[in-house]
Each structure stands twice: as structure tokens, then as C-alpha cells.
Design an enzyme around this catalytic site. Structure first.
Site, PDB file in Angstrom:
ATOM      1  N   HIS A 155       0.773  -1.232  -0.080  1.00 19.39           N
ATOM      2  CA  HIS A 155       0.097   0.245  -0.242  1.00 19.39           C
ATOM      3  C   HIS A 155       0.992   1.046   0.051  1.00 19.39           C
ATOM      4  O   HIS A 155       1.948   1.063   0.595  1.00 19.39           O
ATOM      5  CB  HIS A 155      -0.748   0.045   1.279  1.00 19.39           C
ATOM      6  CG  HIS A 155      -2.015  -0.970   1.272  1.00 19.39           C
ATOM      7  ND1 HIS A 155      -2.968  -1.001   2.112  1.00 19.39           N
ATOM      8  CD2 HIS A 155      -2.178  -2.180   0.527  1.00 19.39           C
ATOM      9  CE1 HIS A 155      -3.822  -2.255   1.977  1.00 19.39           C
ATOM     10  NE2 HIS A 155      -3.114  -2.932   0.906  1.00 19.39           N
ATOM     11  N   GLU A 160       1.188   4.000   1.728  1.00 28.42           N
ATOM     12  CA  GLU A 160       1.662   4.583   3.138  1.00 28.42           C
ATOM     13  C   GLU A 160       2.823   3.561   3.443  1.00 28.42           C
ATOM     14  O   GLU A 160       3.781   4.064   3.944  1.00 28.42           O
ATOM     15  CB  GLU A 160       0.378   4.283   3.988  1.00 28.42           C
ATOM     16  CG  GLU A 160      -0.771   5.178   3.937  1.00 28.42           C
ATOM     17  CD  GLU A 160      -1.826   4.070   3.196  1.00 28.42           C
ATOM     18  OE1 GLU A 160      -1.399   3.435   2.205  1.00 28.42           O
ATOM     19  OE2 GLU A 160      -2.862   4.062   3.767  1.00 28.42           O
ATOM     20  N   CYS A 181      -5.936   1.790   5.841  1.00 31.63           N
ATOM     21  CA  CYS A 181      -6.564   0.639   6.361  1.00 31.63           C
ATOM     22  C   CYS A 181      -5.902   0.148   7.602  1.00 31.63           C
ATOM     23  O   CYS A 181      -4.984   0.806   8.266  1.00 31.63           O
ATOM     24  CB  CYS A 181      -6.344  -0.510   5.365  1.00 31.63           C
ATOM     25  SG  CYS A 181      -4.840  -1.035   5.266  1.00 31.63           S
ATOM     26  N   CYS A 202      -2.081  -0.351   7.452  1.00 29.43           N
ATOM     27  CA  CYS A 202      -1.266   0.802   7.399  1.00 29.43           C
ATOM     28  C   CYS A 202      -1.488   1.701   8.757  1.00 29.43           C
ATOM     29  O   CYS A 202      -0.564   2.260   9.085  1.00 29.43           O
ATOM     30  CB  CYS A 202      -1.806   1.624   6.249  1.00 29.43           C
ATOM     31  SG  CYS A 202      -1.626   0.672   4.630  1.00 29.43           S
TER      32      CYS A 202
END
Length: 143
Positions: free
Chosen positions: A47, A49, A77, A80
Site C-alpha cells: 500500500h 503508506e 486501512c 497501514c
């Protein structure tokens, strides 16, 4: 947030969900940037991040970033959010909220759990309309 939106647009151009993130140091300079790469890397943890935090930690040779701020186009999420906490990010700025998969204001609300050792300052809704438009456009083309 403009740089994070640029990363989100680049992710969409690669066929990835358009989420972008940038990490800003104490002097206001971007030290890392990333867009989603889960498909490209065949990695469910890739992801935006997490990739930006990994890049910054590698460049700075540290596992914690207490003086750094993270800008991301979508509410992180739960995975993260945990990484943000582990990295001791100072401030989290995000654009669009994510009622389906979010982990900060929705869903798991990672930062509100007693097991969470570090909670960043959180600012939401930054350039939310543009971030939402990118996501809606991306998913409308997929359907």
C-alpha cells in the site's frame, strides 16, 4: 497533498487502486513518496503508506519517524494504521474517508485501541473531493 495526489494518479495509470502517499520531514521536505503497487509487486502489503514509510526508514536508516508527517489520499486501512503507529509518525493527513475498509475513523479504528502504543495527530478531509473523484473514476472503469 498535491504530491500524494500525483502518486495516486500514477498508481491509477499503472492499473493500481489510486492511492498515493508522501512523507514529509521536519524541515518540510518530502523524504519519500509512493503509490499503491500491490498488483505490480504481487504483494498485498504494498500500500502507498507502507511503501513510503519503508522508503523513508531505509533512506534514514531508522525504524521510527517521530518528527515526520504522512499525507495520504485515502483513510489508511487497519494494516497501514498499525504501520503508522509502529513508525511513530507525528501527524497523519488524509483525503477521502473509507467507510468500507478504513482503519482510523471507520472499521477497526486502530488508534483508539488500548494496545496502540502511538497515536499520531490526525487531520482528515484534506483534498477529499479530488481523492474521491480519482477513486470513483478508477472503479467506474473497472465495472
Amino acid at each position: 497533498m498535491d504530491a500524494a495526489l500525483d502518486e495516486a494518479r500514477a498508481a491509477a495509470a499503472r492499473g493500481e487502486v489510486p492511492v498515493g502517499a508522501v512523507l514529509v520531514g521536519p524541515e518540510g521536505r518530502i523524504v519519500a513518496r509512493a503509490g499503491n503497487r500491490t498488483r505490480e509487486l504481487s504483494d498485498p502489503t504494498a500500500h502507498a503508506e507502507t511503501l513510503a514509510i519503508r522508503a523513508a526508514c531505509a533512506a534514514l536508516q531508522t525504524e521510527r519517524l517521530p518528527d515526520y508527517d504522512l499525507y495520504v489520499t485515502l483513510e489508511p486501512c487497519p494494516m497501514c494504521a498499525a504501520v503508522i503507529s509502529f513508525a511513530r509518525i507525528r501527524r497523519l493527513y488524509y483525503g477521502a474517508s473509507d467507510p468500507k475498509s478504513g482503519g482510523t475513523a471507520h472499521g477497526a479504528r486502530v488508534f483508539s485501541h488500548p494496545q496502540c502504543h502511538h497515536v499520531p495527530e490526525i487531520y482528515d478531509g484534506i483534498a477529499a473531493a479530488e481523492a474521491e473523484a480519482l477513486l470513483k473514476s478508477f472503479f467506474s472503469k473497472k465495472r
